[in-house]
Design a protein around this motif. Structure first.
Motif, PDB file in Angstrom:
ATOM      1  N   HIS A 103       0.880  -1.170   0.000  1.00 59.13           N
ATOM      2  CA  HIS A 103       0.000   0.000   0.000  1.00 59.13           C
ATOM      3  C   HIS A 103       0.917   1.219   0.000  1.00 59.13           C
ATOM      4  O   HIS A 103       1.012   1.955   0.979  1.00 59.13           O
ATOM      5  CB  HIS A 103      -0.924  -0.011   1.207  1.00 59.13           C
ATOM      6  N   GLU A 146       0.920   4.084  -1.621  1.00 62.72           N
ATOM      7  CA  GLU A 146       0.346   5.428  -1.457  1.00 62.72           C
ATOM      8  C   GLU A 146       0.005   5.699  -0.004  1.00 62.72           C
ATOM      9  O   GLU A 146       0.277   6.783   0.517  1.00 62.72           O
ATOM     10  CB  GLU A 146      -0.903   5.587  -2.330  1.00 62.72           C
ATOM     11  N   GLU A 166       0.742  -2.676  -6.205  1.00 63.08           N
ATOM     12  CA  GLU A 166       0.148  -1.630  -5.367  1.00 63.08           C
ATOM     13  C   GLU A 166      -1.354  -1.812  -5.233  1.00 63.08           C
ATOM     14  O   GLU A 166      -2.071  -1.914  -6.242  1.00 63.08           O
ATOM     15  CB  GLU A 166       0.463  -0.255  -5.973  1.00 63.08           C
ATOM     16  N   SER A 222      -4.641  -0.068  -4.639  1.00 63.96           N
ATOM     17  CA  SER A 222      -4.992   1.341  -4.823  1.00 63.96           C
ATOM     18  C   SER A 222      -5.601   1.933  -3.559  1.00 63.96           C
ATOM     19  O   SER A 222      -6.240   1.241  -2.767  1.00 63.96           O
ATOM     20  CB  SER A 222      -5.984   1.495  -5.983  1.00 63.96           C
ATOM     21  N   GLU A 223      -5.415   3.216  -3.384  1.00 61.62           N
ATOM     22  CA  GLU A 223      -6.019   3.952  -2.283  1.00 61.62           C
ATOM     23  C   GLU A 223      -6.987   4.996  -2.817  1.00 61.62           C
ATOM     24  O   GLU A 223      -8.135   5.060  -2.401  1.00 61.62           O
ATOM     25  CB  GLU A 223      -4.927   4.612  -1.437  1.00 61.62           C
ATOM     26  N   MET A 281      -8.070   7.582  -6.519  1.00 58.75           N
ATOM     27  CA  MET A 281      -7.862   7.882  -7.931  1.00 58.75           C
ATOM     28  C   MET A 281      -6.855   9.011  -8.086  1.00 58.75           C
ATOM     29  O   MET A 281      -6.108   9.053  -9.069  1.00 58.75           O
ATOM     30  CB  MET A 281      -9.189   8.238  -8.593  1.00 58.75           C
ATOM     31  N   LEU A 285      -3.509   7.424  -8.262  1.00 57.81           N
ATOM     32  CA  LEU A 285      -3.218   6.850  -9.577  1.00 57.81           C
ATOM     33  C   LEU A 285      -2.794   7.950 -10.555  1.00 57.81           C
ATOM     34  O   LEU A 285      -1.828   7.787 -11.317  1.00 57.81           O
ATOM     35  CB  LEU A 285      -4.451   6.120 -10.095  1.00 57.81           C
ATOM     36  N   LEU A 323      -1.091  -2.023 -10.526  1.00 59.77           N
ATOM     37  CA  LEU A 323      -2.115  -1.490  -9.638  1.00 59.77           C
ATOM     38  C   LEU A 323      -3.313  -2.423  -9.544  1.00 59.77           C
ATOM     39  O   LEU A 323      -3.870  -2.856 -10.564  1.00 59.77           O
ATOM     40  CB  LEU A 323      -2.569  -0.123 -10.158  1.00 59.77           C
ATOM     41  N   MET A 339      -7.026  -2.343  -8.236  1.00 58.47           N
ATOM     42  CA  MET A 339      -8.044  -1.387  -7.801  1.00 58.47           C
ATOM     43  C   MET A 339      -8.843  -1.987  -6.652  1.00 58.47           C
ATOM     44  O   MET A 339      -9.385  -3.091  -6.759  1.00 58.47           O
ATOM     45  CB  MET A 339      -8.967  -1.030  -8.967  1.00 58.47           C
ATOM     46  N   TRP A 340      -8.884  -1.251  -5.573  1.00 57.89           N
ATOM     47  CA  TRP A 340      -9.568  -1.703  -4.363  1.00 57.89           C
ATOM     48  C   TRP A 340     -11.069  -1.466  -4.526  1.00 57.89           C
ATOM     49  O   TRP A 340     -11.527  -0.326  -4.676  1.00 57.89           O
ATOM     50  CB  TRP A 340      -8.997  -0.936  -3.173  1.00 57.89           C
ATOM     51  N   THR A 384     -11.809   2.082  -3.402  1.00 56.86           N
ATOM     52  CA  THR A 384     -11.382   3.120  -4.334  1.00 56.86           C
ATOM     53  C   THR A 384     -12.389   3.335  -5.446  1.00 56.86           C
ATOM     54  O   THR A 384     -12.646   4.476  -5.857  1.00 56.86           O
ATOM     55  CB  THR A 384     -10.024   2.755  -4.968  1.00 56.86           C
ATOM     56  N   VAL A 388      -3.138  -0.724 -14.723  1.00 52.41           N
ATOM     57  CA  VAL A 388      -4.156  -1.337 -13.875  1.00 52.41           C
ATOM     58  C   VAL A 388      -4.086  -2.829 -14.134  1.00 52.41           C
ATOM     59  O   VAL A 388      -4.334  -3.299 -15.249  1.00 52.41           O
ATOM     60  CB  VAL A 388      -5.553  -0.770 -14.188  1.00 52.41           C
TER      61      VAL A 388
END
Length: 546
Positions: free
Chosen positions: A59, A61, A221, A223-224, A226, A229, A247, A249-250, A254, A278
């Motif tokens: 994580h 970010e 990673e 994502s946390e 946008m 990103l 990446l 995407m959570w 997210t 992504v």
């Protein structure tokens, strides 16, 4: 020179690079065949060259943001509740938008001398005007009265019934009043956010100080935001991020599942997909052990019969399998507890398995705790998943499984030897988040964990489950690339792969186990380009990205 390849893991020799790609390897005497006009020759002498490390679950970010907006209250630096309160009190002037956020470790209640978390009242003694949130590892947080007020949490508060990181819980006293402890709620609290114009510099610094300087060249990673990103994309376009980012995407933290899959069709980034793309979708099926919300088969000792909750339905898993497969994305499902892992695998089987041609589904944290190994690994095999454990957690909370789960918690802690013997392609990753140990992003710390198997309090946990150094190095290089489905691109020093390489200051095979923690990375190459250079004095390090 350390030369890690698929077929010959360690040997002296040379590596030749052209246009960012490895074009030759072999014994030193054959290097002259690759030397021509304009060739730069670097003789490393006794210094080893190795593939860049691959951190498949991070994580980044979040970790970058934490350096800007939190007060470090982690043990052992803060070893008691008075020391925690003193640290918070000393930094009241650092409050942002009326909030002071403290960063505490996972299992903070067990690492403090008092063997408990600070209370709401103790945080009120620091301030009742500033909202205080003490985040103990991302799954459990203690709030003072002002923070509860700003979050709208009172006796009548009703938690949402869908999972973000696990089912949200407000802990209440016998009168129904919130105690200040909340679980799995950090992402629905009104905590301050880093301004958008500060995010890119924070991420750039975070990658350099927490990944590049430790030799990590590829980051899986989670994502946390946008905005994050967008910042990564801009940094890569400017040539200054310094690591490949895959990446995940959570969902739904997210974005939505539909929106995440749309990103595979219409990428929201302009950077080369070799550098930033992504790559998958991340979902949570349960919570964390520290919050007693990981779904296990036997009750937590102090939770009145609770075994945690599986918060991701079979229907939702089936939907995610189908959608991600159609989009060509890899599905990653967080499942800490053994019951959660088996439930996820049963849902995959019931849905017909991972669709043909789709990337292999990952189960995050599978392999960290296996009290019933035959049943759980049998479920993995039936579902065709790949386990993604975190060796660093052996140190972080290996001590505390028995504290939370009794005798059941003494069984199957990080059984890496057995899993490798069974053919599972294990990886190592940091899962760095708020409250991670300070050394969590250093792959040599993770490697040390697989060999020393030494916990936070110095206990050696199941020494017979140690792996070899070569196996540990593979877990953090070749195996990581394999789990990401990109072992043809990086992860070893072989012809045709990107020249993602690191120079070490000493040979890992020439030091004892504890000496692994002292190894420093002197230079990092991403696609043959220097992105990090350590000052030879060791007093400072500088980024060469750009």
């Amino acid at each position: 020179m350390l030369w890690l390849r698929e077929d010959d893991p360690v040997a002296p020799g040379f590596v030749a690079v052209r246009d960012g790609v490895i074009c030759g390897t072999g014994p030193r005497q054959d290097a002259e065949d690759f030397v021509g006009p304009g060739t730069e020759v670097r003789d490393l002498g006794d210094r080893p060259l190795a593939p860049g490390f691959v951190d498949v679950h991070a994580h980044m970010e979040v970790a970058a943001r934490m350096r800007y907006q939190t007060v470090d209250c982690r043990a052992p630096q803060c070893g008691s509740i008075p020391e925690v309160l003193g640290q918070l009190r000393a930094h009241l002037d650092a409050a942002v938008d009326g909030w002071l956020v403290g960063q505490a470790n996972l299992f903070f209640d067990q690492k403090l001398a008092e063997k408990r978390l600070p209370t709401r009242g103790e945080l009120d003694s620091v301030s009742t005007e500033v909202a205080i949130a003490l985040r103990a590892g991302g799954h459990i947080t203690v709030l003072n009265s002002r923070a509860l007020e700003l979050a709208g949490i009172d006796a009548g508060y009703e938690e949402v019934q869908h999972s973000i990181t696990g089912l949200p819980t407000v802990v209440r006293d016998n009168a129904g009043e919130p105690t200040g402890v909340v679980k799995e709620m950090d992402n629905i609290l009104p905590l301050p956010q880093l301004p958008a114009d500060e995010l890119a510099p924070a991420i750039q610094q975070g990658v350099r100080e927490q990944f590049s300087r430790f030799g990590v060249t590829t980051i899986g990673e989670i994502s946390e935001t946008m905005d994050g990103l967008t910042a990564m994309d801009r940094l890569h376009q400017d040539g200054i991020l310094g690591a490949r980012v895959r990446l995940y995407m959570w969902v739904p933290g997210t974005t939505t599942l539909e929106q995440a899959c749309d990103m595979a069709v219409e990428p929201p980034v302009a950077s080369s997909p070799e550098l930033l793309r992504v790559h998958g979708v991340k979902m949570f099926s349960d919570g964390g052990f520290s919050a007693s919300s990981a779904a296990v088969k036997q009750p937590y000792v102090h939770e009145h019969g609770s075994c945690g909750e599986v918060a991701l339905s079979p229907e939702r898993i089936a939907e995610a399998l189908s959608a991600t497969a159609a989009a060509g994305l890899q599905l990653a499902i967080h499942a800490n507890g053994d019951r959660a892992q088996e439930a996820v695998c049963e849902a995959i089987v019931a849905a017909g398995g991972v669709p043909d041609g789709a990337p292999t589904t990952r189960v995050e944290h599978a392999g960290n705790f296996l009290p019933d190994p035959e049943t759980t690994t049998g479920a993995w095999a039936a579902a065709g998943i790949v386990p993604v454990p975190q060796p660093v957690f052996l140190y972080t909370f290996g001590d505390f499984f028995p504290t939370y789960l009794g005798e059941y918690g003494e069984r199957g802690r990080f059984p890496f030897r057995d899993l490798l013997n069974q053919g599972w392609p294990l990886t190592g990753s940091s899962d760095v988040w708020i409250g991670s140990e300070q050394q969590a992003t250093n792959p040599f710390f993770s490697i040390w964990c697989t060999l020393a198997r030494r916990s936070f309090f110095g206990q050696v946990i199941d020494a017979d489950q140690a792996v070899t150094l070569t196996e540990a190095l593979r877990m953090h290089t070749v195996n990581g690339a394999h789990v990401l489905g990109e072992s043809h691109m990086y992860g070893s020093l072989e012809v045709g792969k990107h020249a993602d390489m690191i120079i070490l200051d000493r040979d890992p095979y020439a030091v004892d186990i504890d000496g692994l923690l002292e190894i420093a990375v002197e230079e990092v190459f991403l696609g043959g380009r220097t992105v990090f250079l350590r000052d030879r004095t060791g007093d400072r390090a500088e980024s060469q990205a750009g």
